[in-house]
Scaffold this active site. Structure first.
Site, mmCIF file in Angstrom:
data_model
loop_
_atom_site.group_PDB
_atom_site.id
_atom_site.type_symbol
_atom_site.label_atom_id
_atom_site.label_comp_id
_atom_site.label_asym_id
_atom_site.label_seq_id
_atom_site.Cartn_x
_atom_site.Cartn_y
_atom_site.Cartn_z
ATOM 1 N N ASP A 1 -7.234 -1.687 -10.407
ATOM 2 C CA ASP A 1 -6.535 -0.707 -9.591
ATOM 3 C C ASP A 1 -5.409 -1.442 -8.856
ATOM 4 O O ASP A 1 -5.440 -2.669 -8.722
ATOM 5 C CB ASP A 1 -7.515 -0.076 -8.600
ATOM 6 C CG ASP A 1 -6.870 0.997 -7.748
ATOM 7 O OD1 ASP A 1 -5.907 1.640 -8.214
ATOM 8 O OD2 ASP A 1 -7.332 1.196 -6.609
ATOM 9 N N ASP B 1 -3.417 -0.224 -5.549
ATOM 10 C CA ASP B 1 -3.419 -0.161 -4.088
ATOM 11 C C ASP B 1 -4.754 -0.640 -3.513
ATOM 12 O O ASP B 1 -5.804 -0.098 -3.836
ATOM 13 C CB ASP B 1 -3.148 1.272 -3.618
ATOM 14 C CG ASP B 1 -1.842 1.819 -4.172
ATOM 15 O OD1 ASP B 1 -0.857 1.079 -4.169
ATOM 16 O OD2 ASP B 1 -1.826 2.988 -4.608
ATOM 17 N N GLY C 1 -7.178 6.961 -4.352
ATOM 18 C CA GLY C 1 -7.475 6.792 -5.765
ATOM 19 C C GLY C 1 -7.208 7.994 -6.634
ATOM 20 O O GLY C 1 -7.202 7.883 -7.861
ATOM 21 N N ARG D 1 -1.776 12.368 -6.944
ATOM 22 C CA ARG D 1 -1.220 12.920 -5.707
ATOM 23 C C ARG D 1 -1.580 14.382 -5.482
ATOM 24 O O ARG D 1 -2.055 14.764 -4.399
ATOM 25 C CB ARG D 1 0.301 12.747 -5.720
ATOM 26 C CG ARG D 1 0.966 12.994 -4.389
ATOM 27 C CD ARG D 1 2.477 12.935 -4.540
ATOM 28 N NE ARG D 1 2.873 11.731 -5.253
ATOM 29 C CZ ARG D 1 3.894 11.660 -6.099
ATOM 30 N NH1 ARG D 1 4.635 12.714 -6.345
ATOM 31 N NH2 ARG D 1 4.201 10.521 -6.702
ATOM 32 N N SER E 1 -0.914 6.221 -9.110
ATOM 33 C CA SER E 1 0.427 6.333 -8.545
ATOM 34 C C SER E 1 1.509 6.434 -9.615
ATOM 35 O O SER E 1 1.515 5.674 -10.584
ATOM 36 C CB SER E 1 0.717 5.118 -7.656
ATOM 37 O OG SER E 1 2.053 5.148 -7.192
ATOM 38 N N ASN F 1 4.400 5.655 -8.822
ATOM 39 C CA ASN F 1 5.310 4.586 -8.399
ATOM 40 C C ASN F 1 4.766 3.206 -8.744
ATOM 41 O O ASN F 1 5.251 2.200 -8.224
ATOM 42 C CB ASN F 1 5.516 4.668 -6.881
ATOM 43 C CG ASN F 1 6.017 6.025 -6.446
ATOM 44 O OD1 ASN F 1 6.933 6.582 -7.041
ATOM 45 N ND2 ASN F 1 5.406 6.582 -5.408
#
Length: 247
Positions: free
Chosen positions: A14, A16, A64, A67, A142, A144
């Site tokens: 993962d 973040d 996790g 969005r 994400s 991003n």
């Protein structure tokens, strides 16, 4: 040498909170967005304003998840129903996608202004994984993800990237469903049982367990080891580098 079972041939990370110090950035952006919306709604309806908790609410409903799923899950917990809207909704639209887009603007601004810092221990572990000849992928909800990897200067450490963009293109269900992790293993030519998942989010740990991966490592940087285990982690560490030190 890596503190992993001998049958593990690939590591799926993962982003973040595991590789980069962006979990707090995301939590702050979610709080800024939700607090603004909840305050506007409370003022409009004459009800009490109850703030978004950047720890409890973030961990339980948002962390996790893709969005839009994060928006839906949190709003459902507050018994708030909004139209779905579309991915092109402006950030001031009172829709699921509108709120999600508002959050994305806020997090990109924070990343642009503050930069992205990787966890040194995680980078050391990933390099050891590479030196040992194991396959490597980033699996993030994400959209991003690539920008963050580039900003943190660690993009070159990974062979594959399964992120929110890929999930949308491939129509993969986001965490806690295991589809993105399974796609990463497939692209690396590895069976799920021979891959280790490294996750910091409760939803991501659930995804690793649901996919029947060979090892699910929970990365607990916020003091919720008991919850991480309860959601399906085989091993819980504060940083992946602990596995190197325990060998």
């Amino acid at each position: 040498m890596l503190g992993l079972p001998a049958h593990i041939r690939a590591c799926l990370f993962d982003l973040d909170g595991v590789l980069t110090r962006t979990a707090k950035v995301h939590a702050a952006a979610w709080k800024e967005m939700f607090d603004g919306y909840l305050r506007e709604r409370a003022n409009r309806e004459g009800t009490a304003f109850v703030a978004f908790d950047a720890v409890r609410d973030y961990d339980e409903y948002v962390d996790g998840r893709p969005r839009a799923d994060g928006v839906r899950t949190f709003l459902a917990a507050r018994a708030i129903e909004l139209p779905e809207g579309t991915a092109d909704d402006p950030p001031d639209a009172e829709t699921v996608h509108g709120l999600g887009n508002r959050k994305n603007i806020l997090v990109l601004r924070r990343i642009r202004e503050d930069g992205v810092e990787p966890y040194e221990g995680s980078v050391r572990f990933v390099r050891a994984v590479r030196e040992a000849g194991l396959r490597r992928a980033v699996v993030s909800s994400s959209a991003n993800c690539r920008d963050v990897l580039v900003a943190a200067r660690i993009e070159d450490l990974f062979e594959e990237r399964i992120d929110g963009v890929v999930a949308h293109e491939r129509r993969l269900r986001g965490k806690p469903a295991p589809g993105t992790f399974l796609e990463a293993a497939r692209r690396l030519g590895t069976e799920a049982g021979a891959a280790a998942v490294f996750e910091g989010a409760l939803a991501g740990v659930e995804a690793g367990r649901a996919g029947r991966f060979g090892l699910v490592v929970g990365v607990d940087r916020v003091g919720q080891a008991e919850q991480v285990r309860a959601h399906g982690a085989d091993v819980v560490v504060r940083d992946p580098a602990e596995l190197l030190e325990a060998r």
